[in-house]
Design an enzyme around this catalytic site. Structure first.
Site, PDB file in Angstrom:
ATOM      1  N   HIS A  71     -25.260   7.364 105.980  1.00  0.00           N
ATOM      2  CA  HIS A  71     -24.351   6.848 104.964  1.00  0.00           C
ATOM      3  C   HIS A  71     -24.680   5.371 104.827  1.00  0.00           C
ATOM      4  O   HIS A  71     -24.597   4.616 105.793  1.00  0.00           O
ATOM      5  CB  HIS A  71     -22.886   7.058 105.368  1.00  0.00           C
ATOM      6  CG  HIS A  71     -22.517   8.512 105.438  1.00  0.00           C
ATOM      7  ND1 HIS A  71     -21.841   9.073 106.489  1.00  0.00           N
ATOM      8  CD2 HIS A  71     -22.763   9.530 104.563  1.00  0.00           C
ATOM      9  CE1 HIS A  71     -21.670  10.376 106.267  1.00  0.00           C
ATOM     10  NE2 HIS A  71     -22.223  10.672 105.091  1.00  0.00           N
ATOM     11  N   GLU A  79     -22.485   2.399 106.298  1.00  0.00           N
ATOM     12  CA  GLU A  79     -22.049   2.417 107.702  1.00  0.00           C
ATOM     13  C   GLU A  79     -23.062   1.560 108.454  1.00  0.00           C
ATOM     14  O   GLU A  79     -24.126   2.013 108.861  1.00  0.00           O
ATOM     15  CB  GLU A  79     -21.936   3.860 108.204  1.00  0.00           C
ATOM     16  CG  GLU A  79     -20.811   4.595 107.447  1.00  0.00           C
ATOM     17  CD  GLU A  79     -20.633   6.075 107.810  1.00  0.00           C
ATOM     18  OE1 GLU A  79     -21.179   6.508 108.845  1.00  0.00           O
ATOM     19  OE2 GLU A  79     -19.946   6.774 107.039  1.00  0.00           O
ATOM     20  N   HIS A  99     -23.230   6.712 113.054  1.00  0.00           N
ATOM     21  CA  HIS A  99     -22.187   6.603 112.028  1.00  0.00           C
ATOM     22  C   HIS A  99     -21.099   5.632 112.425  1.00  0.00           C
ATOM     23  O   HIS A  99     -20.889   5.354 113.610  1.00  0.00           O
ATOM     24  CB  HIS A  99     -21.535   7.977 111.786  1.00  0.00           C
ATOM     25  CG  HIS A  99     -22.423   8.931 111.052  1.00  0.00           C
ATOM     26  ND1 HIS A  99     -22.433   9.046 109.677  1.00  0.00           N
ATOM     27  CD2 HIS A  99     -23.360   9.791 111.493  1.00  0.00           C
ATOM     28  CE1 HIS A  99     -23.320   9.954 109.318  1.00  0.00           C
ATOM     29  NE2 HIS A  99     -23.904  10.421 110.400  1.00  0.00           N
ATOM     30  N   GLU A 113     -20.450   8.427 116.551  1.00  0.00           N
ATOM     31  CA  GLU A 113     -19.510   7.880 115.561  1.00  0.00           C
ATOM     32  C   GLU A 113     -18.698   6.779 116.231  1.00  0.00           C
ATOM     33  O   GLU A 113     -18.055   7.039 117.260  1.00  0.00           O
ATOM     34  CB  GLU A 113     -18.585   9.019 115.100  1.00  0.00           C
ATOM     35  CG  GLU A 113     -17.606   8.656 114.024  1.00  0.00           C
ATOM     36  CD  GLU A 113     -18.142   8.918 112.615  1.00  0.00           C
ATOM     37  OE1 GLU A 113     -18.602  10.034 112.348  1.00  0.00           O
ATOM     38  OE2 GLU A 113     -18.082   7.984 111.794  1.00  0.00           O
TER      39      GLU A 113
END
Lengths: 334, 313
Positions: A22, A25, A120, A182
């Site tokens: 992404h 990010e 992420h 993440e």
């Protein structure tokens, strides 16, 4: 399986570290950029060398500092999408997913990289999480235990999405093993130094573990608390405009992984009313108020927690590997 | 006792606008304005016409800061008079439309007050943004708001810097007021931030109502933080950022930054120190939208302004 039994697993010669899946990010974007700078240097390794592939997954979205250009890249890795027919008018991310599958896969084949670590960030207050499709991938679970031990001052959780290999859709499903790392909370489009450092340390310890594993270290088993996703809850919305009509309740905001009980506050409407959790079962909320999930209809996700017993593991010896390969090719012939 | 001649006589502030969505992903303002367009009870005040308005609807729809160019930099004299109609960038067209409805900028027909609602990823808390140190009406309003929400804090940022000031949507009005509340990620609605902005607006409208009804406000002192300098991230020869806001500075908006204090941390962990000549008060620390504007934070200097006594003319 006996308590003292050690499971032998194949070596992990190729690891991929992916950032910018992404494009906004930023911890992963900057970490991959920095790792690519350093990669040029030749490093003498005492332990078993590992081939580390460093990948900027979505260069165009990264350049624009957007999550994606046409469609969410991290939903494009189902077998159906990867093997679908290509056309000139395909969305950018569909083309890119097939390129990444060629580079790191093909998904499901023997040529696929051994481990994918996909980086992420989230706007939710989740600390560090490893997210996988399996609750019995001992490689991922041992990496998690190793990170917990090496980085004790960061809250760390293991999240499991119970999705079959056929339906798995994210980049980390391309490797033989894989997980998303993440880390939050961080606004999209921002680099926070504490979050960057946590990710850098996480990746370093992960690679250290792989080198130790490949050189024969035995990793003792133990328990891991696994959070298995059960369901999502959307915001209340206006039936005509579909705009949200409430925000995450102040008592729930930032309380990822704090057990949510029936009747606990969930949302606060703009007229001040409290909307409560109507489920029967207490569950653990996470991805509370993740920016990118408004458009996916997710205000928060809910998980069940259970203790998983992880066996001790070590790498297969060459003899064990040859025996297994022979078995594998016999199976193929049959 | 204030004598009649020391009180500045100002016209009533009858026409008031509340702008949301000047940046389409700053959600408190978008949500509040949409709410009030549906039901304006909360913003009704005697003697005040309060108009809620979404300034950048296309950006709001896409949940992005802007479509072609930053609307909150677009209200320059050149843009406002540019010919070209449909071929102009979307936000320049919008600026011209807004100038027609709420301006023209600089004319007697312009709206009296415009509140422009913003969020920031910086830990700025509630901040009121002032564009002129001589706007006594605004100074009095800001003093009123600060007192009303105490002990909660609401600071005043003054941007009168000849090079760093910019042509905002609100600058169309006689009395432009910026409301900046953070920290909040772009695209996210946090209920505490939303409620804080709502409360500030409530007090602001109360002030205007009282003023219009004839209340006089005696002279007062207002502490402001005056914008001094823009500090960019350290970059390499290709313009890529090579360091991050230092953990000691991150989230420390409005706290004193002294020469020698840590300012940035390179990706391999080295500290870069602040080299200024004196103590400054940094703000807009690590605002997402400012990476592309070459700004890691701005420095400010503390100052006390004196607002004249004011009363209705």
């Amino acid at each position: 399986m006996e308590v003292d039994e050690v499971m032998c697993l194949p070596r992990l010669p190729r690891v991929a570290v992916c950032g910018g899946t992404h494009g906004n990010e930023l911890s992963g974007v900057y970490l991959v950029r920095e790792m690519l700078k350093v990669e040029k240097k030749v490093v003498e390794e005492e332990e078993e060398p590992v081939l580390v592939m460093i990948v900027l997954s979505n260069p165009r979205a990264t350049q624009q500092c957007h999550r994606y250009v046409d469609t969410d890249l991290n939903r494009c890795f189902t077998h159906a999408t990867l093997n679908g027919p290509m056309s000139d008018t395909d969305p950018y991310e569909i083309v890119r997913s097939q390129e990444l599958n060629t580079l790191l896969g093909p998904k499901g084949s023997r040529q696929a990289v051994d481990l994918v670590c996909d980086l992420h960030n989230t706007t939710a207050n989740m600390g560090m999480c490893l997210i996988t499709y399996s609750d019995c991938d001992w490689i991922c679970l041992h990496i998690f235990r190793h990170l917990q031990k090496e980085i004790p001052d960061i809250p760390m959780r293991f999240i499991h999405f119970d999705v079959s290999n056929k339906e798995s859709y994210s980049l980390d499903s391309v490797g033989k093993h894989g997980f998303a790392m993440e880390i939050g909370p961080q606004p999209h489009g921002v680099v926070r130094s504490n979050i960057y450092t946590a990710m850098k340390d996480g990746v370093q310890h992960m690679l250290d573990w792989v080198r130790l594993f490949n050189s024969g270290t035995m990793f003792k088993g133990g328990f891991v608390d696994v959070f298995t996703m059960v369901k999502h809850i959307d915001y209340p919305r206006d039936s005509v405009t579909h705009n949200i009509t409430a925000a995450i309740h102040p008592h729930l905001q930032d309380r990822d992984f704090c057990l949510l009980h029936p009747e606990d506050p969930l949302f606060q409407t703009f007229s001040g009313e409290t909307l409560r959790y109507k489920g029967k079962e207490p569950l653990y909320p996470f991805f509370i108020n993740e920016c990118a999930y408004y458009e996916k209809g997710i205000a928060l996700s809910l998980a069940r927690k259970r203790r998983v017993m992880v066996p001790s593991i070590r790498v297969e010896t060459e003899q064990e590997q040859q025996a297994n390969d022979h078995e594998y090719s016999s199976e193929e012939e049959n | 006792m204030s004598s009649y001649s020391n009180t500045a006589r100002l016209t009533e502030a009858r026409r008031v606008a509340i702008f949301g969505g000047t940046h389409g992903n700053e959600m408190s303002g978008v949500t509040l304005v949409n709410l009030w367009m549906k039901n304006s009870d909360e913003i009704q005040r005697k003697g005040v016409e309060a108009k809620p308005f979404i300034t950048n609807p296309k950006a709001v729809e896409k949940c992005t800061r802007y479509v072609d160019t930053d609307l909150n930099r677009a209200f320059t004299p050149e843009n406002l008079s540019a010919p070209g109609g449909d071929e102009l960038p979307y936000e320049v067209q919008r600026a011209q439309e807004i100038n027609k409805v709420f301006g023209p900028k600089g004319s007697p027909e312009a709206y009296d007050v415009i509140f422009d609602l913003h969020n920031t990823t910086s830990n700025m808390g509630c901040t009121l943004i002032l564009e002129s140190s001589k706007d006594h009406f605004n100074l009095q309003m800001m003093n009123y708001i600060k007192k009303a929400i105490a002990p909660a804090s609401c600071l005043v940022l003054l941007n009168e810097h000849p090079l760093l000031k910019y042509s905002t949507s609100r600058s169309v009005a006689k009395h432009p007021v910026g409301l900046e509340v953070g920290p909040q990620p772009q695209g996210v609605l946090r209920s505490n931030i939303f409620e804080a902005m709502r409360v500030i607006l409530k007090h602001a409208l109360d002030f205007i109502e009282l003023f219009n009804e004839g209340m006089e406000f005696p002279s007062c002192s207002v502490e402001v933080f005056r914008v001094s300098e823009r500090i960019d991230y350290p970059r390499d020869a290709n313009g890529n950022i090579i360091a991050m806001v230092h953990p000691n500075l991150q989230d420390c908006d409005w706290e004193p930054l002294n020469p020698g204090d840590p300012m940035f941390q390179t990706f391999d962990g080295k500290t870069i120190h602040y080299q200024g000549s004196g103590t400054v008060y940094p703000t807009f620390i690590n605002e997402a939208a400012y990476y592309e504007k070459q700004q890691a934070f701005v420095t400010t200097r503390r100052e006390t302004l004196v607002a004249s006594a004011i009363g209705k003319a």
